[in-house]
Design an enzyme around this catalytic site. Structure first.
Site, PDB file in Angstrom:
ATOM      1  N   TYR A  38      -1.842 -10.752   1.080  1.00  0.00           N
ATOM      2  CA  TYR A  38      -1.401 -11.204   2.428  1.00  0.00           C
ATOM      3  C   TYR A  38      -2.017 -10.203   3.626  1.00  0.00           C
ATOM      4  CZ  TYR A  38       2.024 -12.095   5.896  1.00  0.00           C
ATOM      5  OH  TYR A  38       2.611 -12.459   7.224  1.00  0.00           O
TER       6      TYR A  38
ATOM      7  N   HIS B 258      10.712   2.158  -9.917  1.00  0.00           N
ATOM      8  CA  HIS B 258      10.028   2.105 -11.269  1.00  0.00           C
ATOM      9  C   HIS B 258      10.167   3.315 -11.541  1.00  0.00           C
ATOM     10  CE1 HIS B 258       7.886  -1.799  -9.434  1.00  0.00           C
ATOM     11  NE2 HIS B 258       9.244  -1.808  -9.276  1.00  0.00           N
TER      12      HIS B 258
HETATM   13 FE    FE Z   1       5.509  -0.229 -10.156  1.00  0.00          FE
END
Ligand code: FE
Length: 344
Positions: free
Chosen positions: A127, A228
């Site tokens: 984007y 994460h």
């Molecule tokens: Fe990641």
């Protein structure tokens, strides 16, 4: 294989991150690894999409001749070049390699969420490239053309040989160590070190009020990435508890050595991409910053600190920790909660 018919319920004590009871479906309960379910819920409440962020100012600044210097343009494009392919390396590792060996249903639930977030990140870079009218071929091919990016990507991909192999199976001492090594490399190094000098540069733009739409995208990505990393660290520490025999002194030394090598690659990246420094961050600052965050990753999995240097960019941790205070994060979350109620 047909489903086994039985009244025998799942035994929570047999649940493991890897090498747990074989299951034909995901039975989410009884839930053992609650950190994964918590991470899944945090991921959902942090949901965002790149196209919600306006790029108008960035487009004007990129077109203007007097806002960005040549060095800033080149730095912007090179960090974007790193980003565009890096998240897909993480996504491939989850989907093609890691997922099938994980036997904890709640960990699988989070991996499904994480894989989608990696796709959203790749979408965000696409984007930005599209909004600014950058040359896609130039940016997306940088991992094969720019040495400092190539070296980082090759380092990570060199660990794929083990668990990406279709014959790979957990269940032996060697293969379980191989799996654990994979998580250490992907979480601690790819998600915990290799993104951070690029993050610092983009936030450097933000601090100058430049390219704020792109910087806002990157802030969302940083917030996801810190989840994460947390999840990866929880996986590592849980496997250490469930199979303590894997965490030998030799194995620990191997992880430390890999992290030290990664720190060198990241310092090389920062110094070659920003040879004259950028926004007051110079080569020495990047080196110290990368060493500082590497020590933080080591500490969280119980490995000895290697560098013992203070954080030269304290504003970086503020930007990562601001998620609860900053308004735009809160408004998005609310919008998603409202949007989540479908009215037929
Ligand atoms: Fe990641």
């Amino acid at each position: 294989m047909p489903i086994q018919k039985t009244h025998q319920k799942v035994d929570i004590n047999k649940r493991r991150v890897i090498n747990g009871e074989d299951a034909d479906v995901i039975q989410l309960y009884p839930m053992r690894h609650t950190f994964a379910w918590d991470a899944y819920n945090v991921g959902n409440s942090n949901h965002w999409l790149p196209t919600e962020i306006t790029m108008q100012n960035d487009i004007e600044q990129w077109r203007a001749s007097d806002v960005l210097t040549d060095d800033e343009r080149s730095a912007f494009k090179t960090v974007l070049g790193f980003f565009t392919t890096a998240d897909s390396i993480a996504a491939n590792n989850i989907v093609i390699a890691m997922y099938k060996h994980v036997t904890s249903p709640e960990c699988r639930m989070y991996l499904l969420r994480q894989a989608y977030e990696e796709a959203i990140h790749t979408h965000a870079y696409q984007y930005i490239v599209e909004s600014l009218g950058l040359d896609e071929g130039e940016i997306f091919n940088m991992y094969r053309e720019v040495d400092a990016i190539y070296n980082k990507a090759s380092f990570i991909l060199s660990f794929n040989e083990g668990i990406f192999d279709s014959n790979f199976k957990t269940g032996t001492f060697e293969s379980d160590q191989k799996f654990l090594e994979n998580v250490c490399i992907f979480s601690l190094i790819l998600e915990g070190i290799f993104f951070y000098s690029a993050f610092a540069v983009i936030l450097g733009f933000h601090r100058q009020n430049k390219m704020v739409g792109s910087a806002e995208q990157i802030q969302y990505i940083m917030r996801d990435e810190s989840q994460h990393l947390n999840f990866g660290i929880n996986i590592i520490n849980t496997i250490k508890e469930e199979q303590p025999e894997l965490w030998t002194p030799e194995f620990q030394q191997k992880i430390v050595n890999n992290i030290r090598e990664a720190v060198n690659l990241e310092v090389e990246f920062a110094t070659s991409v920003f040879p004259k420094g950028i926004f007051g961050m110079n080569a020495e600052g990047f080196r110290q910053y990368i060493q500082h965050i590497a020590d933080r990753r080591l500490a969280r999995v119980g490995l000895p600190l290697q560098y013992n240097v203070p954080n030269p960019f304290p504003w970086m941790s503020e930007s990562i920790d601001l998620n609860k205070e900053k308004n735009f994060f809160e408004t998005r979350v609310t919008e998603y909660q409202v949007g989540g109620t479908l009215d037929w």
